[in-house]
Design a protein around this motif. Structure first.
Motif: not given
Length: 956
Positions: A345-357, A98-105
């Motif tokens: 999985f959350m790390t992979a999401g951060i990588v995609e979120h910040e690096a764009g891929t 829930t915390l992670y999704a707040r900043f990911y979406l």
């Protein structure tokens, strides 16, 4: 049920109640939405922690709400060590997600919708791990498939998201259907659907001839949910979902549901050769195959997806070994896999979120640009690889130790070698995650310039990475008691087998196997480039292509079968259905199981014989004259009235009264409908077809008649004796028919009035669509019959209906009030007043009558259903089943003593629904007349005898 049971019920309900909040709170902002989403999860977690000390002492918390105990249906929950472990994982990771999704979406993503789906899924998962009734568990099991479908397909604009959701639903849903069969077999073997009762009968179940079918069907459900070979392919395609979904579903919840089921059923199903060879073999193959595919995936989430498949195979293999110590290791690895995989999985999401891929080929060198993300990802990946000082190392060593002791089909090397290969591949893809994403030179061609995200995005994975390290260093202190109590629930043994949660286990075969795995994994990573080329060139089946081909073939077969059997001809459908029914009935009738008659036929009075003969003549006349619509309708009415007379003769006044009023209302409505139809029906069937239909109809009629005759000549056990004996004592009424309708079978009546109300709404909606759609113009152009009387609303009819209206209302009220003890009731009363109102419409026209209406028919239907539903629910306040009647006797001088019963309120709901539905149908038919150009008379009659106004054309 004490406080513990109440808390347990609240834990199960809170996510579902909380799912109502995000859609509203999103209006207050994204942070408010996320905060209020976290509240029900946090409350449930607090309640779980309150119950945890008792569970850790070996107690089992129980809660049960009976629903249909005769069928084994109850909302029964229990919390033991295994349930505590999984419920804790579901809720704690749910908070982090829930915390992670707040900043990911992103700002364009519908966050309220996401959190609603998330809480619904969370509630379904909690239901699985807490259910003490296998039927309830099955409901929650299928609910996880449905809610995961919504979560995986959350990004509806992505075709791969929609396809991944459909694939997950198809595979896990099909497995769930198989599992339903297995669970029902298991319940029949055990003689109970309560899980605690089933778990106590392991020996009897394993000795049953139905053990193997139950085992296979249940394992199909578990294997499809936990992505075991050959059902593993859906999980990688589910990676099209947002990363918070992947982190939740594919580390702590959905894919662990199958593992949970195998662990929960371990005391009952494990311990046989069938269990070992099916479960352990499937797990071992999945472990190696998943790890091999993960090594060559360039999509970061796909790599993690196949690594998840591999580790789920590891867990399945451990449970499949069937030894108590292997089950303990499986429980321990469930915890470890949760921590490092959710963090990854959350790390992979951060990588995609910040690096764009998330394409590994376009990454590398992120350690310098994102040091916090690098530290989190590296710790989690090293744990996944099984490197010392991280928690994954501990359970990997224990797994290898168990594998070294396990023989497969007489071979002592097969399991240890393949387990080492799986561990080796796991090291290789884990090292690749670190080396190819974070290490190396900083690139200049990232799609976006990477940098560490805000604290809100890395706080959740950092927490999990901290647990990875802490458990790796102090396993016995942090998770030892939880592993012990959960393992005790799995194996059902006290004391547990000896084991030690510590870093150093001495020089053992597992140590050498682990060394080979680490060294071999590092070597594989060094050779990754040439091996990847060979992998890409090697021919191999593509699971997605096979699945798509299978689905396409099944759809084509289904379409051909459907188009061949369903050609739109209702006569054909009825012919097939009736013929099959007659055939099956004939086989049963002639099968020799019919007992000899026990009763002699009664003599038939001449009057009854003549009536029966007239009824046959009228029925045959309907068949012969059915093309003449008006004559056929008159004959149908005559038949209905004759049947009513038969009910009177057979001492069934309630049925007779109901038949008369239903027949009257039906004929009146059909007469109005005939205005819009031709006088005759065209000939549409060939003579041969009509002959076939006649033969089928005669056979069906003869079969039903023979069945009725057979029952009349034989004594049978009927439920009517129970109703007669308990009508007054249990329902407070002497009219058994009414008591059956409002009490014994009140739930059926409640469903029927809902259906009646829906029918009224559907007719209204169809008319609305007809009159506002493209068909409205054609309707206006139709030439209906115009040879109408100029005195369509005659004085005598107007006067008669005005006089009869108050009389009909009084009669309807009388029938309503007497219904509990004498023939009558809300259904008949509603039809009587509906007839009176219909006569007003017929006498003075729709417009004149409609102007004097004071209540909307839609509201009347809704009010009736609400009153009936609230009356039924009120019995819950007294701890009674839905729609249990309560009654008292009241004496008010000078009135004699009379009864007050809650059944009257339920009957009031029936009355309002019936009246509203009939009048709404009339309203819908009249709208067609006015739309086709019928004039509307403003007065009560066409010719005013007072001479105040001239004649006015009527509206019909």
């Amino acid at each position: 049920m004490g406080n513990g049971g109440s808390f347990l019920l609240l834990i199960a309900l809170l996510p579902f109640l909380g799912a109502l909040v995000p859609g509203v709170m999103i209006r207050a902002g994204r942070t408010a939405c996320a905060s209020f989403t976290a509240v029900p999860t946090a409350l449930a977690l607090v309640l779980l922690l309150i119950l945890a000390p008792a569970v850790m002492r070996g107690e089992v918390i129980r809660a049960e709400l009976e629903w249909l105990p005769q069928l084994g249906l109850s909302a029964a929950f229990f919390l033991d060590g295994l349930g505590l472990l999984f419920a804790g994982m579901i809720l704690s990771v749910g908070l982090l997600v829930t915390l992670y999704a707040r900043f990911y979406l992103s700002g364009t993503d519908p966050m309220g919708q996401f959190y609603t789906y998330l809480l619904l899924f969370q509630g379904a998962m909690l239901g699985i791990v807490l259910s003490d009734n296998i039927l309830l568990l099955l409901i929650f099991w299928e609910l996880t498939s449905l809610t995961s479908f919504l979560l995986i397909g959350y990004w509806k604009h992505l075709p791969e998201g929609r396809q991944g959701a459909r694939m997950a639903l198809a595979v896990t849903g099909a497995g769930g259907l198989a599992m339903i069969g297995g669970m029902l077999i298991l319940g029949e073997i055990a003689g109970s659907y309560n899980l605690t009762d089933i778990l106590a009968q392991g020996e009897a179940i394993r000795a049953s001839d139905w053990y193997l079918p139950a085992l296979v069907l249940i394992l199909l459900g578990a294997f499809t949910k936990s992505a075991q070979f050959p059902f593993h392919f859906w999980l990688p395609h589910a990676m099209a979902a947002p990363t918070p979904v992947s982190a939740y579903l594919h580390s702590a919840t959905m894919v662990k549901a199958g593992v949970f089921l195998m662990a929960r059923m371990w005391p009952v199903l494990a311990g046989t050769d069938a269990w070992f060879y099916i479960v352990a073999t499937t797990g071992l193959v999945t472990m190696v195959l998943g790890a091999l595919i993960a090594l060559f995936r360039d999509d970061l989430k796909a790599l993690l997806a196949f690594s998840t498949v591999s580790h789920l195979g590891l867990l399945t293999m451990l449970l499949g070994f069937g030894t108590p110590l292997a089950a303990v290791v499986a429980v321990f690895h469930v915890i470890n896999h949760l921590t490092f995989k959710a963090a990854l999985f959350m790390t992979a999401g951060i990588v995609e979120h910040e690096a764009g891929t998330r394409d590994i080929a376009r990454l590398g060198g992120l350690a310098r640009l994102t040091p916090v993300t690098f530290a989190i990802g590296t710790a989690a990946a090293l744990s996944m690889a099984g490197i010392p000082l991280f928690n994954g190392f501990l359970s990997k060593e224990m797994m290898l130790e168990e594998a070294a002791r396990t023989a497969w089909a007489g071979s002592d090397l097969a399991v240890p070698v393949l387990a080492t290969v799986g561990a080796l591949l796991s090291v290789a893809y884990s090292f690749r995650f670190i080396g190819h994403v974070f290490l190396g030179q900083v690139r200049e061609d990232y799609p976006a310039r990477p940098h560490d995200p805000p604290f809100g995005l890395w706080a959740a994975p950092a927490t999990l990475a901290g647990l990875v390290i802490a458990i790796g260093l102090f396993p016995a202190l942090l998770v030892g008691p939880l592993v012990a109590v959960a393992s005790g629930a799995v194996i059902g043994a006290d004391p547990l087998p000896y084991y030690a949660l510590r870093i150093w286990h001495g020089v053992t075969p597992a140590l050498f196997m682990s060394g080979v795995a680490v060294a071999g994994g590092a070597a594989l990573l060094a050779l990754h480039r040439p091996l990847a080329g060979a992998w890409a060139a090697a021919p191999r089946p593509e699971a997605k292509a096979l699945f798509d081909g299978l689905v396409t073939g099944l759809v084509a077969v289904a379409r051909r079968a459907t188009e061949g059997a369903h050609d739109g001809a209702i006569g054909r459908y009825l012919s097939i259905f009736v013929s099959t029914s007659v055939l099956l009935g004939g086989v049963a009738f002639l099968g020799g199981g019919l007992a000899p008659p026990t009763r002699a036929p009664l003599p038939v009075p001449p009057v009854i014989a003549v009536g029966w003969l007239l009824l046959v003549v009228a029925t045959v006349s309907v068949v012969l004259l059915h093309r003449r619509r008006f004559q056929a309708l008159v004959l149908v009415g005559i038949i209905g009235l004759m049947i009513s007379g038969g009910f009177v003769y057979l001492s069934a006044p309630d049925l007779a009264l109901t038949q008369v009023v239903v027949e009257t209302v039906t004929i009146m409505l059909l007469l109005l409908a005939l205005y819009f139809l031709p006088k005759t029906s065209p000939v549409e069937s060939a003579p041969l077809r009509r002959a076939r239909d006649g033969v089928v109809a005669l056979a069906a009629g003869a079969g039903v008649g023979a069945l009725a005759y057979a029952f009349l000549l034989r004594d049978t056990d009927a439920i009517s004796a129970y109703h007669l004996a308990n009508s007054y004592e249990g329902g407070g009424g002497t009219n058994v028919v009414n008591v059956i309708l409002v009490d014994f079978r009140g739930y059926d009546t409640f469903g029927e009035i809902i259906v009646l109300g829906i029918a009224g709404f559907i007719i209204f909606a169809l008319m609305e669509a007809l009159l506002s759609g493209p068909g409205a113009r054609r309707l206006r152009e139709i030439e209906f019959a115009r040879d109408l009387s100029r005195d369509r609303h005659p004085l005598m009819m107007v006067v008669a209906t005005r006089v009869l209206m108050p009389i009909a209302v009084v009669v309807g009220l009388y029938i309503f009030l007497r219904g509990h003890n004498q023939p009558g009731g809300g259904f008949v009363a509603g039809l009587v007043i509906a007839i009176a109102l219909l006569m007003q419409y017929m006498a003075s026209g729709f417009a004149w009558t409609q102007e004097r209406k004071r209540i909307e028919y839609h509201a009347m239907i809704g009010l009736g259903i609400v009153i009936a539903g609230l009356t039924g629910a009120g019995s819950w306040l007294a701890g009674k089943p839905f729609l249990t009647s309560a009654f008292i006797y009241v004496h008010l001088p000078p009135i004699e003593e009379f009864e007050l019963a809650t059944a009257m309120l339920f009957d009031l709901g029936v009355f309002l629904t019936v009246l509203g539905a009939v009048m709404l149908m009339l309203y819908s038919l009249s709208r067609i007349a006015r739309h086709t150009g019928e004039t509307v008379n403003p007065g009560a009659m066409d010719h005013d005898p007072s001479g105040a106004g001239g004649p006015v054309e009527g509206d019909g």
